[in-house]
Design a protein around this motif. Structure first.
Motif, PDB file in Angstrom:
ATOM      1  N   ASP A 118     -42.328 -11.911  32.214  1.00 16.47           N
ATOM      2  CA  ASP A 118     -42.443 -12.185  33.651  1.00 16.47           C
ATOM      3  C   ASP A 118     -41.664 -13.435  34.030  1.00 16.47           C
ATOM      4  OD1 ASP A 118     -43.421 -12.187  36.347  1.00 16.47           O
ATOM      5  OD2 ASP A 118     -44.942 -13.635  35.748  1.00 16.47           O
ATOM      6  N   ALA A 119     -41.687 -14.448  33.143  1.00 17.74           N
ATOM      7  CA  ALA A 119     -40.949 -15.687  33.401  1.00 17.74           C
ATOM      8  C   ALA A 119     -39.464 -15.415  33.550  1.00 17.74           C
ATOM      9  CB  ALA A 119     -41.195 -16.687  32.272  1.00 17.74           C
ATOM     10  N   LEU A 120     -38.935 -14.479  32.739  1.00 12.85           N
ATOM     11  CA  LEU A 120     -37.515 -14.130  32.834  1.00 12.85           C
ATOM     12  C   LEU A 120     -37.247 -13.191  34.001  1.00 12.85           C
ATOM     13  CD1 LEU A 120     -34.583 -13.928  31.841  1.00 12.85           C
ATOM     14  CD2 LEU A 120     -35.332 -12.173  30.221  1.00 12.85           C
ATOM     15  N   PHE A 121     -38.069 -12.142  34.147  1.00 11.11           N
ATOM     16  CA  PHE A 121     -37.753 -11.117  35.144  1.00 11.11           C
ATOM     17  C   PHE A 121     -37.920 -11.619  36.571  1.00 11.11           C
ATOM     18  CE2 PHE A 121     -37.563  -7.050  37.240  1.00 11.11           C
ATOM     19  CZ  PHE A 121     -36.703  -6.340  36.421  1.00 11.11           C
ATOM     20  N   SER A 122     -38.816 -12.602  36.771  1.00 12.99           N
ATOM     21  CA  SER A 122     -38.956 -13.161  38.115  1.00 12.99           C
ATOM     22  C   SER A 122     -37.663 -13.847  38.541  1.00 12.99           C
ATOM     23  CB  SER A 122     -40.118 -14.155  38.151  1.00 12.99           C
ATOM     24  OG  SER A 122     -39.911 -15.204  37.227  1.00 12.99           O
ATOM     25  N   LEU A 123     -36.877 -14.304  37.565  1.00 15.84           N
ATOM     26  CA  LEU A 123     -35.570 -14.902  37.841  1.00 15.84           C
ATOM     27  C   LEU A 123     -34.524 -13.811  38.054  1.00 15.84           C
ATOM     28  CD1 LEU A 123     -34.450 -17.908  37.817  1.00 15.84           C
ATOM     29  CD2 LEU A 123     -33.504 -17.333  35.591  1.00 15.84           C
ATOM     30  N   TYR A 154     -31.241 -11.778  41.442  1.00 11.29           N
ATOM     31  CA  TYR A 154     -29.971 -11.057  41.436  1.00 11.29           C
ATOM     32  C   TYR A 154     -30.149  -9.610  41.899  1.00 11.29           C
ATOM     33  CZ  TYR A 154     -25.602  -9.000  39.764  1.00 11.29           C
ATOM     34  OH  TYR A 154     -24.407  -8.337  39.691  1.00 11.29           O
ATOM     35  N   LEU A 155     -31.242  -8.953  41.448  1.00  9.60           N
ATOM     36  CA  LEU A 155     -31.423  -7.528  41.743  1.00  9.60           C
ATOM     37  C   LEU A 155     -31.800  -7.273  43.196  1.00  9.60           C
ATOM     38  CD1 LEU A 155     -33.295  -6.124  38.597  1.00  9.60           C
ATOM     39  CD2 LEU A 155     -30.859  -6.022  39.129  1.00  9.60           C
ATOM     40  N   ILE A 156     -32.747  -8.056  43.730  1.00  3.13           N
ATOM     41  CA  ILE A 156     -33.250  -7.771  45.079  1.00  3.13           C
ATOM     42  C   ILE A 156     -33.172  -8.985  46.010  1.00  3.13           C
ATOM     43  CG2 ILE A 156     -34.798  -5.935  44.306  1.00  3.13           C
ATOM     44  CD1 ILE A 156     -37.094  -7.926  44.344  1.00  3.13           C
ATOM     45  N   GLY A 157     -32.594 -10.090  45.503  1.00  4.96           N
ATOM     46  CA  GLY A 157     -32.456 -11.288  46.326  1.00  4.96           C
ATOM     47  C   GLY A 157     -33.776 -11.944  46.672  1.00  4.96           C
ATOM     48  N   ASN A 158     -34.781 -11.731  45.812  1.00  8.73           N
ATOM     49  CA  ASN A 158     -36.127 -12.239  46.106  1.00  8.73           C
ATOM     50  C   ASN A 158     -36.738 -12.855  44.853  1.00  8.73           C
ATOM     51  OD1 ASN A 158     -38.627 -12.761  47.165  1.00  8.73           O
ATOM     52  ND2 ASN A 158     -39.264 -10.628  47.322  1.00  8.73           N
ATOM     53  N   PRO A 159     -36.774 -14.181  44.746  1.00 13.96           N
ATOM     54  CA  PRO A 159     -37.403 -14.820  43.572  1.00 13.96           C
ATOM     55  C   PRO A 159     -38.886 -14.516  43.536  1.00 13.96           C
ATOM     56  CG  PRO A 159     -36.909 -16.460  45.252  1.00 13.96           C
ATOM     57  CD  PRO A 159     -36.290 -15.181  45.730  1.00 13.96           C
ATOM     58  N   ALA A 174     -38.609 -19.602  39.849  1.00 13.84           N
ATOM     59  CA  ALA A 174     -37.479 -18.810  40.340  1.00 13.84           C
ATOM     60  C   ALA A 174     -37.075 -19.237  41.749  1.00 13.84           C
ATOM     61  CB  ALA A 174     -37.831 -17.321  40.316  1.00 13.84           C
ATOM     62  N   VAL A 175     -38.058 -19.591  42.575  1.00 12.77           N
ATOM     63  CA  VAL A 175     -37.762 -20.081  43.931  1.00 12.77           C
ATOM     64  C   VAL A 175     -36.940 -21.367  43.865  1.00 12.77           C
ATOM     65  CG1 VAL A 175     -38.790 -21.095  46.010  1.00 12.77           C
ATOM     66  CG2 VAL A 175     -39.752 -19.007  45.038  1.00 12.77           C
ATOM     67  N   TYR A 176     -37.320 -22.288  42.991  1.00 16.66           N
ATOM     68  CA  TYR A 176     -36.594 -23.549  42.857  1.00 16.66           C
ATOM     69  C   TYR A 176     -35.167 -23.307  42.367  1.00 16.66           C
ATOM     70  CZ  TYR A 176     -41.367 -25.336  43.086  1.00 16.66           C
ATOM     71  OH  TYR A 176     -42.661 -25.600  43.461  1.00 16.66           O
TER      72      TYR A 176
END
Length: 419
Positions: free
Chosen positions: A281-286, A290-295, A300-302
């Motif tokens: 989850d730590a990786l995929f949230s980042l 790229y995939l959907i433009g939504n951290p 990931a937000v930072y």
């Protein structure tokens, strides 16, 4: 142009910081992330955005893996490790602490590899589904919960008690998360009571003692362990992508895919899956940037705000950084976990349990006072959480029913979106 050695240095510092935040109960990785982001204007005068991004993702992955150590040995949970407390604690009380550490390390490392290998497939399938599924998230959650009630209970009486515990914890979660009290204090209070202190109190009532930990380990990577690795990677990717999905929902999905539970024969597979969910989850949230433009996480937000344009080159960079970070964190997890296993044998387990209970209760009160929240109200919720957390132990039920504390609020929110 960012020098490769600068990025390696950033990765190492991030892993070490993540180890510190993971090992100290009450310190969340997002706290350090928020401090770093708040200071980014000054820091970026000396360092590149890529350097800060590498530091943050490395810290996030290291924290996700290392936070299992206090969860298993001390029974102190955080949002991503709550369901691991019982099986990890159980293995330690069997003298299999060394094996438990290796299960966690293997689960986290393997799940990231699964996530990376499946990334091309996710890139093709998930973006088109994102907008379509959003209104129906609440239905997915309800179906998963109903299935888990049936799957994890032996008779109608157990199902009824599970529903009661799920709803009561859910009502408490909804009230707390909609109160003026910050979500950080609310979650710390409820998770500490539901999963940490309640487990330790039950352990004390059973006169548990820490047996000599086996200096060797009998870890065999069989089909159940492999299933747990894949379950963690897939579930972590799902909750890192879909709106409204967090550790609670990811844990339920991973629990079913892995075929395990917090007790029973497949608890090894379950522990592997829980670690996998947390780390992937730590990786995929980042990756979701790229995939959907939504951290999909605080870190990931930072990273999204620090990096002006998150492009393909950044994605490849952070995937390689993730592999490096999880490899370094795996070594730290094994070494520090083994040290904890050896040291804990020299302590009076009952006295240690009481010290941890007092320490975590003090942490809840300190954070409540720092946030200027109503201390008496928080203490009432804390006591209620402990009482609810004890019920599954005495009724012989699965403690994942207590994850209603997060699942019910999510369902309520997404019913509004779906209608």
């Amino acid at each position: 142009m960012v020098h490769i050695f600068d990025l390696i240095f950033a990765c190492i510092i991030g892993v070490l910081c993540g180890a510190v935040t993971g090992l100290i109960p009450g310190i969340h990785v997002n706290t350090v992330g928020a401090f770093t982001f708040a200071s980014s204007a000054t820091i970026l005068a000396f360092l590149s955005p890529e350097f800060l991004g590498v530091f943050l993702i490395s810290m996030s992955i290291s924290h996700a893996l290392l936070e299992f150590i206090p969860s298993m040995f001390l029974g102190v949970p955080e949002e991503g490790t709550v369901l691991s407390v019982l099986p990890g604690h159980h293995l330690m009380l069997e003298g299999r602490g060394k094996e438990a550490i290796r299960l966690v390390a293997l689960g986290g490392f393997g799940a990231i590899m699964v996530t990376i290998l499946l990334l091309p497939l996710f890139a093709l399938i998930l973006p088109p589904l994102y907008g379509y599924l959003k209104p129906y998230i609440w239905i997915i959650l309800v179906v998963v919960v109903i299935y888990m009630f049936i799957r994890l209970n032996r008779d109608l009486s157990s199902v009824a008690w599970s529903v009661v515990i799920f709803l009561f914890s859910g009502i408490m979660g909804w009230l707390m998360l909609n109160s003026p009290i910050s979500s950080g204090v609310s979650l710390l209070c409820m998770f500490t009571g539901l999963f940490g202190v309640s487990t330790l109190l039950y352990s004390l009532s059973e006169s548990s003692t820490v047996p000599p930990q086996n200096p060797d380990h009998s870890l065999i990577v069989d089909n159940n362990i492999l299933r747990g690795i894949f379950a963690g990677g897939i579930a972590g990717s799902i909750l890192g992508f879909l709106p409204g999905m967090g550790p609670a929902q990811g844990s339920l999905i991973a629990q079913e895919i892995s075929g395990g539970g917090d007790t029973g024969e497949n608890k090894d597979s379950f522990l592997v899956a829980m670690s996998g969910v947390n780390v992937s989850d730590a990786l995929f949230s980042l990756i979701a940037i790229y995939l959907i433009g939504n951290p999909r996480s605080g870190i990931a937000v930072y990273v999204d705000k620090i990096i002006d344009v998150f492009n393909y080159e950044h994605l490849i960079l952070y995937i390689f950084v993730s592999i490096t970070a999880v490899s370094l964190a795996l070594i730290l997890c094994l070494k520090l976990g083994d040290m904890m296993g050896e040291y804990i044998q020299q302590l009076d387990y009952n006295r240690l349990s009481w010290l941890v209970i007092i320490f975590m209760s003090a942490i809840v009160m300190i954070f409540t006072i720092m946030e200027h929240a109503n201390l008496w109200f928080v203490l009432l919720v804390y006591a209620t959480s402990v009482a609810l957390g004890l019920l599954p132990h005495y009724l012989g039920l699965n403690k994942s029913n207590l994850m209603g504390v997060l699942v019910v609020p999510a369902i309520v929110i997404y019913v509004g979106i779906g209608m």
